[in-house]
Design an enzyme around this catalytic site. Structure first.
Site: not given
Ligand code: GAF
Length: 382
Positions: A119-120, A157, A169, A219
């Site tokens: 979560g960073a 995802e 990513d 998002y």
């Protein structure tokens, strides 16, 4: 790390595993541009997910997340996203991609551990997806190339975590190259490795410890706002297919008069795509100061126009903005929490971490975490 996780796997499942490492990522500039067919400039880092894995004789998948001490099992025949615990979805979503391609998979045991903070904004989930896809490709000898595996991991995802992420990513995790950033054209998937070893400059990540959740509808909302702008422009300019094809003049004519919010969102993206191109020229010329200034401009756009920052991220950026030792800084990744990325003169790093940690905690009542990272290779068998 390899021996450690392999030994734990043997203790747990009684077999010798294949161990795959897949890294988290940073992104120098080009944020929220990937799903708009723009460019990004990410790199894999020396923090990674490690997946130890071996086949079973039946159709069952048995998983353990070492760091959380949680287990999960499911039959391949009943494969579906799971609701209450998140991490199995990144693995199961990748499994699902092989099944969709008609590969007759067997069951497997897997043990997962990771030092990518969760979560960073460092793509801990993409790291797990890429590790799984890469491992299954190896175990089942499916011979997909890396680009195909990037696409499969992205779909994992979308379909199992419900986040309609762009391709950055997974691409960075799978395709990373030591000491290089990847200039990726998210439309054509053409890419170029640009050397990024800056003498006397460190990459410092400052983690707000505000856990962002990309799945939190914002998002996906941004994606829809961008798509809306494209739709309005396309009514007049039929050759426009994404914000990549859009100019600010088009926004002035076709979007601003209709909706100021959609204009602000899409204008950020159009500016960011251009900013990245110029930042790449700066980098190639060795003009790091000019590139750093653009990182601050990106932060301001993400905060004021795209509205994906938060008070804690803004606090960290304002803290370093006038510090001569900080060449560039901005929030990084999806937003609403997570890390800032800072390019900092090496000798100033310890002092900066000390000062900003103390002030951040005093001001926000939350602990700040700091990571000095280096750029590593992408997904690999250990
Ligand atoms: C997240 C997404 F997963 C990426 O695809 C990208 O859109 C990023 O947010 C913003 O640039 O990390």
């Amino acid at each position: 790390m390899k021996n450690e996780i392999a030994q734990k796997f043997k203790n747990l499942y009684g077999a010798e595993p294949l161990v795959v490492r897949s890294p988290g990522r940073i992104n120098i500039i080009g944020e929220h541009t990937d799903y708009n067919d723009g460019f990004v400039l990410p790199a894999a880092i020396d923090k990674a997910a490690y997946l130890a894995i071996a086949l079973r004789d039946d159709d069952e998948i048995h998983l353990k997340a070492e760091d959380m001490n949680e287990t999960f099992s499911i039959s391949i025949k009943e494969l579906k996203p799971v609701g209450d615990i998140g991490w199995p979805n990144y693995i199961l979503g990748s499994v699902a991609q092989f099944i969709k391609k008609g590969i007759p998979l067997k069951g497997f045991n897997a043990l997962l551990t990771s030092d990518v903070p969760i979560g960073a904004g460092l793509s801990s989930s993409a790291a797990v997806e890429c590790a799984t896809t890469f491992a299954l490709n190896e175990l089942f000898s499916t011979h997909y190339d890396r680009i195909e595996m990037v696409k499969m991991s992205q779909k994992a995802e979308h379909e199992y975590a419900g986040v309609m992420c762009g391709i950055m990513d997974q691409f960075a995790s799978m395709m990373g190259k030591k000491d290089h950033v990847i200039k990726l054209d998210c439309h054509s998937l053409e890419y170029e490795y640009v050397p990024f070893k800056l003498d006397g400059i460190k990459i410092l990540l400052l983690d707000t410890n505000i856990k962002h959740s990309l799945a939190s509808s914002e998002y996906n909302t941004r994606r829809k706002e961008c798509a809306q702008a494209v739709e309005w422009i396309k009514e007049h300019e039929p050759n426009v297919n994404s914000l990549r094809d859009v100019t600010e003049e088009m926004l002035d004519k076709y979007v601003f008069p209709k909706d100021e919010l959609i204009d602000k969102r899409s204008r950020f993206v159009v500016q960011e795509i251009n900013r990245l191109q110029k930042a790449c020229e700066d980098l190639k010329k060795g003009d790091i100061d000019a590139m750093g200034k653009k990182m601050f401009a990106t932060h301001d756009g993400l905060s004021e126009m795209y509205s994906v920052s938060c008070d804690e991220l803004d606090y960290l950026i304002n803290f370093v903005r006038n510090n001569d030792a900080v060449i560039g800084a901005r929030m990084m990744g999806g937003g609403f929490g997570g890390c800032t990325i800072n390019l900092v003169k090496e000798n100033a790093v310890p002092g900066l971490i000390k000062d900003i940690s103390a002030q951040y905690e005093k001001h926000n009542g939350i602990k700040l975490d700091a990571y000095v990272v280096s750029i590593s290779d992408g997904t690999e068998i250990m």
